[in-house]
Design a protein around this motif. Structure first.
Motif, PDB file in Angstrom:
ATOM      1  N   TYR A  32       0.833  -1.205   0.000  1.00 14.62           N
ATOM      2  CA  TYR A  32       0.000   0.000   0.000  1.00 14.62           C
ATOM      3  C   TYR A  32       0.872   1.262   0.000  1.00 14.62           C
ATOM      4  O   TYR A  32       0.431   2.334   0.411  1.00 14.62           O
ATOM      5  N   ALA A  33       2.097   1.129  -0.490  1.00 20.57           N
ATOM      6  CA  ALA A  33       3.014   2.280  -0.548  1.00 20.57           C
ATOM      7  C   ALA A  33       2.419   3.464  -1.304  1.00 20.57           C
ATOM      8  O   ALA A  33       2.577   4.613  -0.862  1.00 20.57           O
ATOM      9  N   PRO A  34       1.723   3.261  -2.429  1.00 18.77           N
ATOM     10  CA  PRO A  34       1.125   4.428  -3.109  1.00 18.77           C
ATOM     11  C   PRO A  34       0.144   5.184  -2.203  1.00 18.77           C
ATOM     12  O   PRO A  34       0.105   6.419  -2.222  1.00 18.77           O
ATOM     13  N   ARG A  35      -0.643   4.454  -1.402  1.00 13.44           N
ATOM     14  CA  ARG A  35      -1.569   5.094  -0.450  1.00 13.44           C
ATOM     15  C   ARG A  35      -0.774   5.917   0.567  1.00 13.44           C
ATOM     16  O   ARG A  35      -1.109   7.050   0.874  1.00 13.44           O
ATOM     17  N   LEU A  39      -1.012   9.963   1.184  1.00 10.40           N
ATOM     18  CA  LEU A  39      -1.332  10.586   2.475  1.00 10.40           C
ATOM     19  C   LEU A  39      -0.208  11.495   2.955  1.00 10.40           C
ATOM     20  O   LEU A  39      -0.474  12.558   3.532  1.00 10.40           O
ATOM     21  N   LEU A  40       1.039  11.114   2.715  1.00 10.58           N
ATOM     22  CA  LEU A  40       2.150  11.999   3.083  1.00 10.58           C
ATOM     23  C   LEU A  40       2.056  13.324   2.324  1.00 10.58           C
ATOM     24  O   LEU A  40       2.234  14.393   2.907  1.00 10.58           O
ATOM     25  N   ARG A  41       1.776  13.260   1.019  1.00  9.71           N
ATOM     26  CA  ARG A  41       1.618  14.499   0.230  1.00  9.71           C
ATOM     27  C   ARG A  41       0.441  15.325   0.741  1.00  9.71           C
ATOM     28  O   ARG A  41       0.530  16.548   0.867  1.00  9.71           O
ATOM     29  N   LEU A  42      -0.655  14.643   1.037  1.00  5.55           N
ATOM     30  CA  LEU A  42      -1.843  15.329   1.528  1.00  5.55           C
ATOM     31  C   LEU A  42      -1.579  16.033   2.858  1.00  5.55           C
ATOM     32  O   LEU A  42      -1.962  17.178   3.059  1.00  5.55           O
ATOM     33  N   HIS A  43      -0.909  15.344   3.772  1.00  3.16           N
ATOM     34  CA  HIS A  43      -0.714  15.876   5.116  1.00  3.16           C
ATOM     35  C   HIS A  43       0.489  16.798   5.259  1.00  3.16           C
ATOM     36  O   HIS A  43       0.502  17.660   6.136  1.00  3.16           O
ATOM     37  N   TYR A  44       1.513  16.621   4.409  1.00  5.83           N
ATOM     38  CA  TYR A  44       2.738  17.398   4.590  1.00  5.83           C
ATOM     39  C   TYR A  44       3.174  18.187   3.365  1.00  5.83           C
ATOM     40  O   TYR A  44       4.134  18.940   3.438  1.00  5.83           O
ATOM     41  N   PRO A 128      -2.922   8.022   8.501  1.00  8.33           N
ATOM     42  CA  PRO A 128      -1.638   7.610   7.939  1.00  8.33           C
ATOM     43  C   PRO A 128      -0.864   6.635   8.827  1.00  8.33           C
ATOM     44  O   PRO A 128       0.247   6.250   8.494  1.00  8.33           O
ATOM     45  N   LEU A 129      -1.440   6.250   9.962  1.00  5.93           N
ATOM     46  CA  LEU A 129      -0.699   5.466  10.955  1.00  5.93           C
ATOM     47  C   LEU A 129      -1.381   4.133  11.263  1.00  5.93           C
ATOM     48  O   LEU A 129      -1.790   3.871  12.395  1.00  5.93           O
ATOM     49  N   ASN A 130      -1.503   3.282  10.243  1.00  6.09           N
ATOM     50  CA  ASN A 130      -2.107   1.974  10.452  1.00  6.09           C
ATOM     51  C   ASN A 130      -1.530   1.289  11.689  1.00  6.09           C
ATOM     52  O   ASN A 130      -0.373   1.480  12.021  1.00  6.09           O
ATOM     53  N   ILE A 131      -2.321   0.517  12.325  1.00  6.68           N
ATOM     54  CA  ILE A 131      -2.011  -0.281  13.511  1.00  6.68           C
ATOM     55  C   ILE A 131      -1.825   0.595  14.738  1.00  6.68           C
ATOM     56  O   ILE A 131      -2.492   0.396  15.747  1.00  6.68           O
ATOM     57  N   VAL A 132      -0.917   1.571  14.698  1.00  9.72           N
ATOM     58  CA  VAL A 132      -0.641   2.423  15.855  1.00  9.72           C
ATOM     59  C   VAL A 132      -1.850   3.293  16.184  1.00  9.72           C
ATOM     60  O   VAL A 132      -2.210   3.460  17.344  1.00  9.72           O
ATOM     61  N   VAL A 133      -2.455   3.868  15.177  1.00 10.81           N
ATOM     62  CA  VAL A 133      -3.753   4.524  15.325  1.00 10.81           C
ATOM     63  C   VAL A 133      -4.734   3.486  14.773  1.00 10.81           C
ATOM     64  O   VAL A 133      -4.876   3.344  13.561  1.00 10.81           O
ATOM     65  N   PRO A 134      -5.340   2.716  15.673  1.00  8.56           N
ATOM     66  CA  PRO A 134      -6.008   1.464  15.291  1.00  8.56           C
ATOM     67  C   PRO A 134      -7.361   1.614  14.593  1.00  8.56           C
ATOM     68  O   PRO A 134      -8.406   1.242  15.126  1.00  8.56           O
ATOM     69  N   GLY A 149      -7.409   0.333   5.138  1.00  3.82           N
ATOM     70  CA  GLY A 149      -6.314   0.772   4.278  1.00  3.82           C
ATOM     71  C   GLY A 149      -5.240  -0.260   4.044  1.00  3.82           C
ATOM     72  O   GLY A 149      -4.372  -0.049   3.208  1.00  3.82           O
ATOM     73  N   GLY A 150      -5.267  -1.366   4.750  1.00  4.32           N
ATOM     74  CA  GLY A 150      -4.289  -2.425   4.530  1.00  4.32           C
ATOM     75  C   GLY A 150      -4.912  -3.690   3.977  1.00  4.32           C
ATOM     76  O   GLY A 150      -4.253  -4.715   3.876  1.00  4.32           O
ATOM     77  N   GLY A 151      -6.192  -3.632   3.649  1.00  6.80           N
ATOM     78  CA  GLY A 151      -6.903  -4.801   3.135  1.00  6.80           C
ATOM     79  C   GLY A 151      -7.699  -5.486   4.241  1.00  6.80           C
ATOM     80  O   GLY A 151      -7.236  -5.573   5.386  1.00  6.80           O
TER      81      GLY A 151
END
Length: 168
Positions: A32-35, A39-44, A128-134, A149-151
């Motif tokens: 899911y690197a493109p996602r 999100l990095l472009r969107l947020h930063y 943008p923080l899968n798992i850590v932000v659950p 976002g990870g399937g």
């Protein structure tokens, strides 16, 4: 913005870890690197990723999570972009105990906006923080698994992993 990119193996596939040297900025699955980049472009806006090693406490907490120490995720320092509403939702997501789920509507009610379940879903999807932000702990109103976002196969695995390790 200068960020470092690391990766670790996990039972659900390689995980990409983006940090600023101290804090986690993004975490996603390798396929899911493109996602993640969107999100990095969107947020930063502009950013540059260079290969690096994520902070040791971050790597340790993620490895511990996959070993069944679910509470270690709470120790991970995060910094995110996003709107104030998105950051509020992401903060609330971190309050959902491992091994439990909630609905978009319940999450909207928790923040005092009971009619905002769709907005909650949109914020959840921009996490943008899968798992850590659950965000995987949020299910549909009918308790069925909804997009992740990870399937969906990973969402199912993460929830089963947390239930297994949350049982006393």
């Amino acid at each position: 913005m200068q960020l470092s990119l690391d990766h670790i193996a996990s039972p659900v596939g390689d995980i990409l870890i983006v940090s600023d040297g101290d804090n986690l900025r993004a975490l996603d699955f390798h396929d899911y690197a493109p996602r993640m980049h969107r999100l990095l472009r969107l947020h930063y806006g502009g950013y540059e990723l260079t290969p690096g090693t994520a902070p040791r406490p971050l790597r340790h907490a993620l490895e511990a999570y996959f070993d069944g120490e679910l509470s270690d995720l709470a120790s991970i320092a995060v910094t995110t972009g996003g709107t104030a509403f998105q950051r509020l939702i992401w903060s609330e997501l971190r309050q959902i105990p491992p091994g439990t789920v909630t609905t978009y509507g319940s999450l909207a009610a928790r923040i005092g906006r009971p009619t905002a379940s769709r907005a909650v879903g949109m914020a959840n999807g921009a996490n943008p923080l899968n798992i850590v932000v659950p965000c995987h702990r949020v299910v549909g109103a009918d308790s069925k698994l909804t997009g992740y976002g990870g399937g969906l196969h990973r969402k199912e695995w993460l929830l089963a992993h947390e239930r297994r390790h949350s049982e006393g």
